[in-house]
Design a protein around this motif. Sequence first.
Motif, short mmCIF file in Angstrom:
data_model
loop_
_atom_site.label_atom_id
_atom_site.label_comp_id
_atom_site.label_asym_id
_atom_site.label_seq_id
_atom_site.Cartn_x
_atom_site.Cartn_y
_atom_site.Cartn_z
N MET A 58 -12.35 -2.12 2.15
CA MET A 58 -11.07 -1.77 2.09
C MET A 58 -9.88 -2.76 2.82
SD MET A 58 -11.34 2.42 3.20
CE MET A 58 -11.68 2.09 4.93
N HIS A 98 -10.16 -4.08 5.98
CA HIS A 98 -9.86 -3.57 7.48
C HIS A 98 -11.07 -4.05 8.34
CE1 HIS A 98 -6.25 -1.61 6.58
NE2 HIS A 98 -6.84 -0.85 5.62
N HIS A 106 -2.73 2.58 12.82
CA HIS A 106 -3.32 2.54 11.50
C HIS A 106 -4.78 3.19 11.67
CE1 HIS A 106 -4.65 1.47 7.60
NE2 HIS A 106 -3.49 1.51 7.10
N LEU A 158 -4.68 -0.77 -3.40
CA LEU A 158 -5.55 -0.04 -4.34
C LEU A 158 -5.15 -0.09 -5.70
CD1 LEU A 158 -8.24 1.27 -3.69
CD2 LEU A 158 -6.82 3.44 -3.20
N ASP A 195 1.07 -1.20 0.05
CA ASP A 195 -0.04 0.15 -0.13
C ASP A 195 0.74 1.49 -0.12
OD1 ASP A 195 -2.17 -1.62 0.16
OD2 ASP A 195 -2.85 -0.98 2.10
N ILE A 196 0.41 2.36 -0.64
CA ILE A 196 1.14 3.43 -0.78
C ILE A 196 1.43 4.22 0.70
CG2 ILE A 196 0.84 5.87 -1.54
CD1 ILE A 196 -1.04 4.92 -3.69
N ASP A 197 0.38 3.77 1.57
CA ASP A 197 1.21 4.64 3.01
C ASP A 197 2.22 3.58 3.53
OD1 ASP A 197 -0.62 2.49 3.47
OD2 ASP A 197 -1.71 3.34 4.92
C1 MLT Z 1 -5.27 0.92 3.38
O1 MLT Z 1 -4.68 0.81 4.14
O2 MLT Z 1 -6.44 0.55 3.09
C2 MLT Z 1 -4.73 1.62 2.25
O3 MLT Z 1 -3.30 2.25 2.58
C3 MLT Z 1 -5.61 2.56 1.39
C4 MLT Z 1 -4.68 3.45 0.61
O4 MLT Z 1 -3.92 2.92 -0.27
O5 MLT Z 1 -5.04 4.57 0.62
#
Ligand code: MLT
Length: 298
Positions: A237, A239, A264, A161, A89-91
């Motif tokens: 998502m 989660h 998170h 994503l 994921d980007i984050d």
């Molecule tokens: C997530 O934790 O669902 C992702 O980091 C969402 C995202 O990529 O923005």
Amino acid sequence: MGFRAHILGAAAGGGLPQWNCGCAQCNMARAGTIPPQTQSSLAVTANGRDWAILNASPDIRQQLTACAALHPTGLREVPLASVLVTNGDIDHVAGLLTLREMQAFTLFATAGIHEVLAANPIFAALNESVVARETVALGQPFDLAPGLRAELFAVPGKVPLYLEGETVETDLVGEQTVGVHLQGGGGEALYIPGCAVLNADLRARLRGAPLVFFDGTLWRDDEMVRAGLGAKTGKRMGHISMSGPDGSIAGFADLGVARKVFVHMNNTNPVLDPGSAERAEAEAAGWIIGQDGMEVSP
Ligand code: MLT
Ligand code: MN
Ligand code: ZN
């Protein structure tokens, strides 16, 4: 000094405040009435000297500036042994680009996650002759940093994503989303920043654990929809939510985990407001709400 875990960033992707979000909590964080939080990352050491960073968030530059233990110890010396990413994921990966400066460390990930990075040429900015890529198989213990053993395990989740196709399986179990078991320096912890569902395997692994950092993205599954911020639920998502009969608070209730820390957390999650009823409810259930700069030692 032995095992230490330092929360570099307690928020989910976007952070608190998120740049384009005018929700109540983002506005409060801007106004300074609740503490802002940077994006998802944890630093761990077993000896108080050599650190591993778990997930490289887009806020890593600010996070490293704020964390004295990770400051340079010489002209081009930093006490950073390695970086491990738990998904693509980007984050969790964008911060790798900030770590380009011909600085040696080892980058650990599963083969599946390394493939995602390798498919994107911008990550070649981390020169492979300087930043060694180490592929780690699930269930294979390895040295993450001096004295710090780690083992990866699959956690239900989805692909990043930006790799989603027409249909998305949100609780895939494989190499794309992993948790980390950490041990060394007299401490032990589990780090699971993203989790779609508490399945039987995960419950068995969590049972009796001394310290767990766990996915706290949302308080309730439809929180973003109700806030008018989008159509996505937590389930979509990948989660699990904190509250409700299928939530993490209920799911952990009989697992006997000594210390449970939420990380998170999305900016809509009311637990990020220290004065909220939801924060009080989570704390009454024995949870610690992670925040930037918080250190937890077992
Ligand atoms: C997530 O934790 O669902 C992702 O980091 C969402 C995202 O990529 O923005
Ligand atoms: Mn995330
Ligand atoms: Zn917001």
